[in-house]
Enzyme design. Structure first.
Site, short mmCIF file in Angstrom:
data_model
loop_
_atom_site.label_atom_id
_atom_site.label_comp_id
_atom_site.label_asym_id
_atom_site.label_seq_id
_atom_site.Cartn_x
_atom_site.Cartn_y
_atom_site.Cartn_z
N CYS A 307 0.80 -1.23 0.00
CA CYS A 307 0.00 0.00 0.00
C CYS A 307 0.84 1.28 0.00
O CYS A 307 0.41 2.30 -0.54
CB CYS A 307 -0.95 0.01 1.20
N ARG A 337 9.73 -10.47 0.08
CA ARG A 337 10.28 -10.36 1.44
C ARG A 337 11.38 -11.39 1.60
O ARG A 337 11.20 -12.56 1.28
CB ARG A 337 9.19 -10.58 2.50
N GLU A 339 12.49 -13.66 3.56
CA GLU A 339 11.98 -14.31 4.77
C GLU A 339 13.09 -15.10 5.47
O GLU A 339 14.16 -15.33 4.91
CB GLU A 339 10.82 -15.25 4.40
N ARG A 348 4.99 -19.66 3.43
CA ARG A 348 5.93 -18.56 3.69
C ARG A 348 6.92 -18.50 2.54
O ARG A 348 7.80 -19.33 2.42
CB ARG A 348 6.68 -18.78 5.02
N GLU A 356 -4.38 -5.95 -2.34
CA GLU A 356 -4.30 -4.95 -1.26
C GLU A 356 -5.44 -3.95 -1.40
O GLU A 356 -5.61 -3.34 -2.45
CB GLU A 356 -2.95 -4.23 -1.33
N ASP A 417 -5.75 -9.72 12.58
CA ASP A 417 -5.20 -10.79 11.76
C ASP A 417 -6.29 -11.82 11.51
O ASP A 417 -7.05 -12.14 12.44
CB ASP A 417 -4.03 -11.48 12.46
N GLU A 430 -1.63 -16.96 9.32
CA GLU A 430 -2.28 -15.67 9.05
C GLU A 430 -2.48 -15.58 7.54
O GLU A 430 -1.51 -15.52 6.79
CB GLU A 430 -1.39 -14.53 9.52
N ASN A 433 -4.81 -9.73 6.62
CA ASN A 433 -5.11 -8.90 7.78
C ASN A 433 -5.82 -7.62 7.35
O ASN A 433 -5.99 -7.37 6.16
CB ASN A 433 -3.85 -8.60 8.58
N CYS A 459 -6.02 -0.40 5.57
CA CYS A 459 -5.62 -1.26 4.47
C CYS A 459 -5.82 -2.71 4.87
O CYS A 459 -5.82 -3.03 6.06
CB CYS A 459 -4.18 -0.99 4.05
N ARG A 466 -1.50 -17.67 0.86
CA ARG A 466 -2.04 -18.04 2.18
C ARG A 466 -3.49 -18.54 2.05
O ARG A 466 -3.85 -19.53 2.69
CB ARG A 466 -1.98 -16.85 3.12
N1 SSA Z 1 6.23 -14.12 3.23
C1 SSA Z 1 4.94 -14.14 2.89
N2 SSA Z 1 4.47 -15.17 2.14
C2 SSA Z 1 3.17 -15.21 1.77
N3 SSA Z 1 2.25 -14.27 2.10
C3 SSA Z 1 2.69 -13.24 2.84
C4 SSA Z 1 4.03 -13.11 3.28
N4 SSA Z 1 4.15 -11.97 4.02
C5 SSA Z 1 2.92 -11.41 4.04
N5 SSA Z 1 2.05 -12.17 3.34
C6 SSA Z 1 0.62 -11.92 3.13
O1 SSA Z 1 0.39 -10.51 3.13
C7 SSA Z 1 -0.56 -10.21 4.15
C8 SSA Z 1 -0.30 -8.81 4.67
O2 SSA Z 1 1.06 -8.67 5.02
S1 SSA Z 1 1.36 -7.83 6.32
O3 SSA Z 1 2.75 -7.57 6.37
O4 SSA Z 1 0.80 -8.53 7.43
N6 SSA Z 1 0.51 -6.46 6.14
C9 SSA Z 1 0.81 -5.55 5.19
O5 SSA Z 1 1.84 -5.58 4.54
C10 SSA Z 1 -0.27 -4.49 4.96
N7 SSA Z 1 0.23 -3.47 4.06
C11 SSA Z 1 -1.50 -5.19 4.39
O6 SSA Z 1 -1.11 -5.89 3.24
C12 SSA Z 1 -0.37 -11.29 5.18
O7 SSA Z 1 -1.52 -11.41 5.99
C13 SSA Z 1 -0.17 -12.50 4.30
O8 SSA Z 1 -1.44 -12.95 3.81
ZN ZN Z 2 -1.25 -2.05 3.53
#
Ligand code: SSA
Ligand code: ZN
Length: 500
Positions: A307, A337, A339, A348, A356, A417, A430, A433, A459, A466
């Site tokens: 976002c 990311r 990770e 993950r 979004e 979440d 999760e 969220n 947002c 997921r």
């Molecule tokens: N490493 C990952 N692998 C898969 N899905 C992911 C990963 N990281 C985040 N997400 C997805 O992205 C969603 C939102 O990520 S968050 O970091 O929690 N929140 C944000 O970044 C906010 N800007 C809303 O998107 C998570 O709930 C998950 O569904």
């Molecule tokens: Zn966001």
């Protein structure tokens, strides 16, 4: 408690040895106002010393008045006094010694901080000793730029910050229990059926026609059941994020270990890259170290939170009230990311696909929109995806305190979440969220409303990997066993790509 000790030298434009009496009298009698706050002494000044054109003073204070603030105000008062009376000004202020002592229950393993010589922890205090000698020393201009105050804020946040692990987690709602016939790992099953294959990068997958159709079905359901009914418009948010975006969104405070950095070439002149091409074509190996010297510093990174890069669209603008609440969504590209190590399934990954949602309006509108979105989500998870799922209030604890107890006008701000159980390992993941971010983004990107009302935003990020992990782990990969309403949206399973 916080204690300050500072020795500062005021460099005057002329020799002031003959003005000793007058200046000492001034320091003893005309500085009450800057040394006290609400009638209480916050700072003391001692050990006056005048040598030629330099007046050195020792400041000792507590957090009531920060010594370096007194230094700034005393410089002003003093130069007014000597300027008016003797036409002598202050040319500079030298910091000879500066330490800050902060009471803390624990030592914070902070290594190096700018302008700081060393940080020690002893008898429940953190002692920050500033560097006043080397080329990285703290000077008066850093004092004016409030560097010491930022260091104090950073340490205070670290003292309060229990990191992600101790985040506040409070169950809000849980769906009915379900019996699961399917107990396998969704990633393994989809790999075996050829729906997905590992990509070349860590945490990266290539989605075959079946998995892609599943992603698109999730998006279609969200579109039909939530985005269209609530009037969300699709946008395309940039996916390469320059530093300025993360400075404004706040991610620049700590996102470094988890982003994929982006570095442009130093020049696109083909000549410059001739050697790299030749070396590759001869050795058939990529000359990484040679390339390292030919690329420029990172200009930012790949999309992380999705976002933040929307806000460039409104930055510095005033939104007309008839447009509020503004509701947009983006699913135009990947998020990346770096990770933690280890190979995970698709739960993950380093590269993921997210839808979004972003909405903004007055505080009331933002909170109301959040509730409407939650209702639509509930219908999707209860009646279409038929998941075993729950929601939890996970706002970082300091926000939770404010948000929950309404200590401030942050009431209602925070993150929910959405979690689903994956029966194969009996873990909750999760899968999306929803956050009400108060004025974090509207302030960060300087977005105003026509009637000058404070703008809030929210947002919600739907992670398609997921959703897939939750859905397949609970319903299996055999379409016959899928919920009816979902099957209607899904339609026919596309032909997969078979390899022999
Ligand atoms: N490493 C990952 N692998 C898969 N899905 C992911 C990963 N990281 C985040 N997400 C997805 O992205 C969603 C939102 O990520 S968050 O970091 O929690 N929140 C944000 O970044 C906010 N800007 C809303 O998107 C998570 O709930 C998950 O569904
Ligand atoms: Zn966001």
């Amino acid at each position: 408690m916080i204690y300050f000790k500072l020795i500062g030298s005021f460099v005057f434009t002329k020799d002031i040895t003959d003005l000793k009496e007058v200046i000492y009298k001034f320091l003893n009698e005309n500085t009450k106002k800057i040394l006290t706050k609400n009638g209480e002494i916050g700072c003391s000044i001692n050990d006056f010393k005048i040598e030629k054109n330099i007046l050195t003073i020792k400041f000792e204070s507590n957090q009531l008045i920060r010594a370096h603030e007194v230094l700034i105000r005393l410089k002003k008062e003093l130069s007014n006094f000597t300027g008016k009376k003797f036409k002598i000004g202050i040319r500079d202020v030298l910091i000879k010694y500066f330490d800050i002592k902060m009471e803390s229950k624990k030592s914070l393993n902070i290594k190096n901080l700018p302008y700081v010589k060393n940080i020690e922890y002893g008898d429940k205090c953190i002692v920050i000793l500033f560097d006043t000698e080397s080329e990285n020393k703290i000077t008066y201009s850093e004092i004016e730029k409030r560097i010491p105050d930022r260091i104090i804020t950073l340490l205070k946040n670290k003292m309060n910050d229990y990191g992600g692990k101790n985040e506040h987690w409070e169950l809000l709602w849980e769906s009915e229990d379900k019996k699961f016939k399917f107990k396998e790992d969704p990633t393994k099953v989809m790999e075996k059926e050829g729906w997905i294959k590992r990509g070349y990068n860590r945490g990266q997958w290539i989605y075959g026609p079946q998995a892609t159709h599943l992603f698109r079905t999730f998006e279609k359901i969200t579109l039909k059941e939530l985005l269209e009914p609530l009037g969300f418009s699709e946008m395309i948010f940039p996916k390469l994020v320059p530093w300025e975006v993360w400075m404004r969104s706040g991610h620049a405070q700590g996102v470094y270990p988890e982003i994929y950095y982006v570095c442009p070439p130093k020049t696109r002149d083909p000549e410059y890259w001739e050697d790299v091409k030749n070396i590759y074509n001869i050795t058939k190996e990529i000359p990484i170290d040679l390339i390292e010297n030919k690329i420029d510093s990172p200009i930012g990174g790949m999309c992380y939170a999705q976002c933040p890069s929307f806000w460039g669209f409104l930055q510095g603008e005033t939104v007309s009230i008839d447009q509020l609440p503004l509701k947009v969504y983006d699913h135009s590209g990947t998020s990346h990311r770096y990770e933690s190590g280890g190979i995970h399934g698709i739960e993950r990954v380093d590269e993921f696909h997210r839808l979004e949602l972003v909405w903004l309006g007055t505080r009331k509108e933002t909170l109301e929109m959040a509730e409407e979105i939650k209702e639509k989500y509930k219908n999707i998870f209860e009646n279409i995806l038929e998941l075993k799922w729950r929601t939890a209030w996970v706002t970082p604890w300091f926000m939770a305190q404010e948000g929950k107890k309404g200590l401030s006008d942050m009431e209602g701000a925070g993150t929910v979440d959405y979690e689903a159980i994956t029966p194969y390992n009996n873990k909750w993941i999760e899968f999306q969220n929803l956050s009400v971010n108060a004025d974090k983004y509207t302030k960060g990107f300087n977005v105003k409303s026509q009637n000058n009302k404070k703008l809030w935003s929210g947002c919600s990020g739907i992670g398609l990997e997921r959703w897939t992990a939750a859905f397949i782990s609970q319903h299996g990969i055999n379409i016959e066993n899928w919920p009816d309403k979902f099957k209607k949206y899904f339609g026919k399973l596309p032909l997969g790509i078979k390899t022999l």
